[in-house]
Design a protein around this motif. Sequence first.
Motif, mmCIF file in Angstrom:
data_model
loop_
_atom_site.group_PDB
_atom_site.id
_atom_site.type_symbol
_atom_site.label_atom_id
_atom_site.label_comp_id
_atom_site.label_asym_id
_atom_site.label_seq_id
_atom_site.Cartn_x
_atom_site.Cartn_y
_atom_site.Cartn_z
ATOM 1 N N ILE A 1 -7.047 1.135 -5.411
ATOM 2 C CA ILE A 1 -7.907 0.808 -4.406
ATOM 3 C C ILE A 1 -9.177 0.859 -5.032
ATOM 4 O O ILE A 1 -9.377 1.728 -5.994
ATOM 5 N N ILE B 1 -3.673 1.148 4.563
ATOM 6 C CA ILE B 1 -4.066 2.084 3.440
ATOM 7 C C ILE B 1 -3.829 3.584 3.797
ATOM 8 O O ILE B 1 -3.250 4.334 3.484
ATOM 9 N N TRP C 1 0.829 -1.241 0.073
ATOM 10 C CA TRP C 1 -0.113 0.100 0.067
ATOM 11 C C TRP C 1 0.802 1.211 0.093
ATOM 12 O O TRP C 1 0.406 2.151 -0.416
ATOM 13 N N GLN D 1 -12.850 0.595 -0.420
ATOM 14 C CA GLN D 1 -11.447 0.833 0.185
ATOM 15 C C GLN D 1 -11.243 2.172 0.278
ATOM 16 O O GLN D 1 -11.001 2.877 1.274
#
Length: 801
Positions: free
Chosen positions: A269, A227, A98, A273
Amino acid sequence: MKQGRLSAIPTVMSLLAAFLAVSVVGGFLGAGLLIPATAMMGTVVKSGTEVYEALPTEFTSVVPQQQSELLASDGKTVIATLYSENRIVVPLSAISPWMQKAQVSIEDHRFYEHGGVDIEGIGSAVAGAALGGTARGASTLTQQYVKVTLEKAALDRGDTKAAKAAKAVTASRKLQELKYAAQVEKEMTKEQILQNYLNLVYFGDQAYGVEAAARHYFRTTAAKLTIPQAATLAGVVQQPGANDPVKNPKAALTRRNVVLEAMHRYGYIDATQLKTAKASPLGVIKADPPKNSCAASSYPYWCNYVVNYLKTLPAFGTQPNEREGRIRRGGYRIVTTLDPDLQERAAESMGRIISPQDYPTFGAAATTIESNTGKIRAMVQSTSYSPTGKPEPGKTQVNWGADFRYGASGGFSVGSTMKLFAVIEALKQGKGESYVIPDIRPPGTPWYPRDFQNGCTTGAGAPWTPGNAEGDDPPPGADIGIATRNSINTAFVALAADIGTCNIRNTALAMGMHNSSRAAEDGSQDGKPLSTYPPTLLLGEDASPETMAQMYAIVANRGISCPNTPLESVTDSDGKKVDLQLPGCRRVLEEGIANQAAGIFQTVMTEGTGRPVQIGRPSIGKTGTDADNETWFVGATPQYSTAVWAGTPDQNNGSWGRMRLHSVDGNARYYPKAMGYLIPGPIWQGVMRAAHDGKPVVPFGQAAQPADDGGTVDIPDVRGMAVDEATTAIEGAGFQVTVGGRVASGYPRGTVARTRPTDRAPKGSAVTLRISTGVRSTPRAPTANRAAAPPAAPPAAPPAP
């Protein structure tokens, strides 16, 4: 034309020149390119191309500075994290995917498509600048890596002008950056570029590189970044100050969401998300600041000792400053010899006697080493560390337990602990424990220069009139054993005259004894030579506890000297063990001599001045008291050696008597007079009991039979006799008789329990009678876990010094 447009012209021209030059050289200009074909543009193309072709092509990556970690011997307890920049370099595999996606999304979403130079991005930057905006999108992530690398290399070599030039918005700088970027893309993979970039860039609040940033802001690692956490860090890089999550959380949150939108836009993403991440709080959990200096360490004196020691090692460079620089930038894992448990218990032992409350008038220090390795396991003192170095009650930066080069202390007069070397020299000359010392003079009797060996004698002024610190004066026939056990100064002066003062000094030098003064410029071990003056040579060289612990360790280790070291191991940033090339152990005494000395100094603990501070197992020891307000207790077993000093560190004004010392819990105790067994002795006892807790009893080496010092004869067996009867029997055999203290035995109270020596001795030497208490002792062996508990307090009436 608006002022904004006018100010943008230099930027437009530099970007345009770069764009055209790279395009021409790279073959990117096509028929459909919408740029006016004017003479001016042709000139720009020609000059830009020529400049580009002439630029250097050799780009060198830098090794990022990263923190070095000092650890205790357990490999876990952090002593300090030393760095110039707070950075921990990690491979790309240890960086969350990420984080990689977030950085690429916001900095260079075509990173995996271009060859280091993004023509589309430069074109956008030209258009934006021409319209009066900012030149955004002009640099690829590879170009940014080049720029950061050039700036970092310049700063590392102290070239601030070059560092500023690395960021300047000029055509020549941009062209060089582009050319280097193209070279980097040929020599490195995309993964290597991204890894180097993430380890190099600044993430604000003194966190360099993604691993340090993850730990600093979120108390996690780069590998575990989520994230939203990754997006937060990726957003910091553009403007580390403005987007600092700690100092400017609102700006950081806004910037984080911009990054999240970019991650969604470029397919990293999905919508769910994105929604979840944007709804999450910033979540900063700032970690405690790293212990980036010794002043911030939980073990500041030890930390400084280790750093100063490392600065002496050629493995880290040719000069001390160079070595320290490498230590702070090299990413080393330095495992030291400090035992955290023993360090804590040693501090507790000291704190029961003396505390910071007593400084600056009084102070104490103790150093414990392993006898057979030289590894320093504990180093404590009675003060707190002064971060500023300014004089403060209870605080100092000077490490009294160490030599000057490691702790800035000039040492303290070691008193009668120096008698070790006279005993050893006598043994080397074949004079055993029962050797009767000739010409012992009453206290106050003068000794003249002619009485001592040439080269190591007193000055031409007034004669030396030594006395004894306390206790009865020795009988005329006192032997080496009696003189040592009772620390009789006048007997040792006579012994020194007999065996040669220079010979004693040579023995001390051969064992590594040195003065703890300022280190000599030529790198030799001490700053000034060991004294040749008998009063100092016999009764008080200035030395440190670490030195004296090593000297007594030699005897306990059967004549083998192991240089003191604070290091277990050092590995570099690649995990490779550093060859420190440390000196090894070496024999400095014959084993038989060392073992005989061990036998004599064991009797100090069982029958002499060390008797009150025994540790429940065989040990050697010696008290030391100096008229200049210093007291010592030094002793060892085959496993550990500890030296404790207590005195007046900053002045010698006669105040080391009738004093009141304070324990760390605030209790005060009055001492009418300072003696080695009374103040440093109990500290030594507590430290040594802690060091041996749970350790097996290791015997000393078997002493060789003493030499025949003029014809040994049998000593009559007088056990159970009355004192008068025993005296008559022993004097009749040609010996002198002294009466010693009482010992536990099954013989009737008041009769002779045993003699010292027991079997044979030189005719004419002294034999001591030990008197029975009438009660047989029940020896108590140390348990597997802990030695016998220390006495509640030192005895009220001291024995002889």
